[in-house]
Every structure is written in C-alpha cells, then in structure tokens.
Scaffold this motif. Structure first.
Motif, PDB file in Angstrom:
ATOM      1  N   ALA A 108       0.827  -1.211   0.000  1.00 46.90           N
ATOM      2  CA  ALA A 108       0.000   0.000   0.000  1.00 46.90           C
ATOM      3  C   ALA A 108       0.861   1.260   0.000  1.00 46.90           C
ATOM      4  N   ALA A 109       2.104   1.132   0.463  1.00 43.55           N
ATOM      5  CA  ALA A 109       3.034   2.256   0.480  1.00 43.55           C
ATOM      6  C   ALA A 109       3.940   2.270  -0.752  1.00 43.55           C
ATOM      7  N   GLY A 110       3.727   1.321  -1.672  1.00 45.29           N
ATOM      8  CA  GLY A 110       4.509   1.283  -2.900  1.00 45.29           C
ATOM      9  C   GLY A 110       5.803   0.495  -2.806  1.00 45.29           C
ATOM     10  N   VAL A 111       5.932  -0.359  -1.783  1.00 46.28           N
ATOM     11  CA  VAL A 111       7.147  -1.152  -1.595  1.00 46.28           C
ATOM     12  C   VAL A 111       6.787  -2.631  -1.709  1.00 46.28           C
ATOM     13  N   ALA A 112       7.452  -3.344  -2.607  1.00 45.27           N
ATOM     14  CA  ALA A 112       7.195  -4.769  -2.800  1.00 45.27           C
ATOM     15  C   ALA A 112       8.024  -5.579  -1.807  1.00 45.27           C
ATOM     16  N   LEU A 113       7.371  -6.522  -1.153  1.00 44.98           N
ATOM     17  CA  LEU A 113       8.035  -7.437  -0.219  1.00 44.98           C
ATOM     18  C   LEU A 113       7.792  -8.868  -0.654  1.00 44.98           C
ATOM     19  N   PRO A 114       8.708  -9.774  -0.335  1.00 43.36           N
ATOM     20  CA  PRO A 114       8.459 -11.207  -0.579  1.00 43.36           C
ATOM     21  C   PRO A 114       7.289 -11.690   0.279  1.00 43.36           C
ATOM     22  N   ARG A 115       6.795 -12.883  -0.017  1.00 36.79           N
ATOM     23  CA  ARG A 115       5.614 -13.413   0.655  1.00 36.79           C
ATOM     24  C   ARG A 115       5.894 -13.953   2.058  1.00 36.79           C
ATOM     25  N   SER A 116       7.039 -14.565   2.310  1.00 37.37           N
ATOM     26  CA  SER A 116       7.263 -15.216   3.616  1.00 37.37           C
ATOM     27  C   SER A 116       8.056 -14.311   4.566  1.00 37.37           C
ATOM     28  N   ALA A 117       7.851 -14.519   5.866  1.00 36.88           N
ATOM     29  CA  ALA A 117       8.582 -13.740   6.867  1.00 36.88           C
ATOM     30  C   ALA A 117      10.096 -13.924   6.748  1.00 36.88           C
TER      31      ALA A 117
END
Length: 186
Positions: A108-117
């Motif tokens: 939502a802030a425009g930053v892509a993260l991987p799926r797992s912790a």
C-alpha cells in the motif's frame, strides 16, 4: 546448528543480536554466528499499560520522520486491518497471516516485499533493536517465521496466529526471548 539462547543481563535487559559479518540473516547460509552487541530493554508498555521508560525501544513517536511517508502509509494500512482474522496462508483482503499483513501494508506504500517472513527478513537493512522506528519490521523466533510492523512506543501491529485477530500490542507479546531482529525498508 541452533541459534544461541538469549538470556537476560543482570539488569533484566534482553540482548540485541546482530549478524556477525555480512549483515545477511543466517538462514540463507545456515550460519549461527550471531554476536550480542546492544542491550534490548525489558517488557515495553502495551496499550493497557504505562508508557515506555526513557531510552527504551520505541521511545519515539509515530510522527518521527526516520521512515517517512511510506512508513506512515504502511502503518495506516495495517491499522485499518486490526480486528480482521488471522488465517494461515491467507493473503487478504478479509484475513491475513503475519507475513501477508506486512507485505500488504508495505505494498500500500509502494514497496514490494516477498511473501514469507524469512524472505522479508532479507528485504531491507538489518538494524539494532535499540534503533527501531515506526514502520520497521520486527522478526521473531529462531527461524524468523513471525513478523510484525513496529508502530512506536514498544508496540507493533501483527497477525498473532490462526484463530486470533490482527492487533496492535507489545513487541513482547510473542515472548521476550522470541524477538530476533529488525529490518528497515524505507
């Protein structure tokens, strides 16, 4: 090889652990080479208790600009999810697990993260727990399988587990000895 057990210091503070060399989390290489470097304060206040002692983790307000407007957008998104159910493997919008919540908040802030912790633990810069700011990701357990979004004043928003609800609570709610590190994204 297992990660070292944390023990409180004589003053009751929990140690901060940092990667020994490259800054990469040991999960990628199987290393257990962590050094205790900085103190980690004892239990922080929850939303039901008194404020955090001066000098403890989270003594800054959510308005501090370290992580900037992207962190504020991620925090706003995460706060809007409080009360939704925690479901293992869920990716929203009606329910989340811990990693999908932080992933969606930062998306939502425009930053892509991987799926797992564990993968998210490698997505930013590892920082000392004594330096956490609102918007930073906090990681728990030896295998880094739980993640929360730090909100300030010793609190985080997280999906605590199946059958529970997304909430904002103390960073120590998972267990004082469970916290393993923090990552800054922005």
């Amino acid at each position: 090889m297992a990660w070292p057990q944390q023990q409180p210091a004589a003053d009751g503070a929990w140690p901060q652990q940092q990667p020994a060399d490259s800054g990469a989390w040991p999960l990628q290489t199987g290393e257990a080479a962590w050094q205790q470097q900085q103190p980690f304060p004892g239990p922080a206040a929850t939303t039901d208790g008194p404020g955090t002692p001066a000098g403890a983790v989270g003594t800054v307000s959510a308005a501090d600009p370290v992580n900037g407007p992207k962190a504020e957008r991620a925090l706003d998104f995460a706060r809007a999810q409080t009360g939704r159910p925690c479901v293992m493997g869920a990716t929203g919008p009606d329910s989340y697990d811990c990693a999908s919540l932080t992933q969606a908040a930062w998306k939502a802030a425009g930053v892509a993260l991987p799926r797992s912790a564990p993968d998210q633990a490698n997505a930013g810069t590892v920082i000392p727990l004594s330096s956490v700011q609102p918007g930073d990701l906090l990681f728990f357990h030896d295998d880094l399988t739980h993640v929360g979004l730090y909100t300030g004043n010793g609190l985080m928003i997280h999906a605590p587990g199946p059958g529970r609800y997304i909430r904002e609570e103390s960073v120590h709610s998972v267990g004082e000895s469970a916290i393993r590190g923090a990552v800054r994204l922005a």
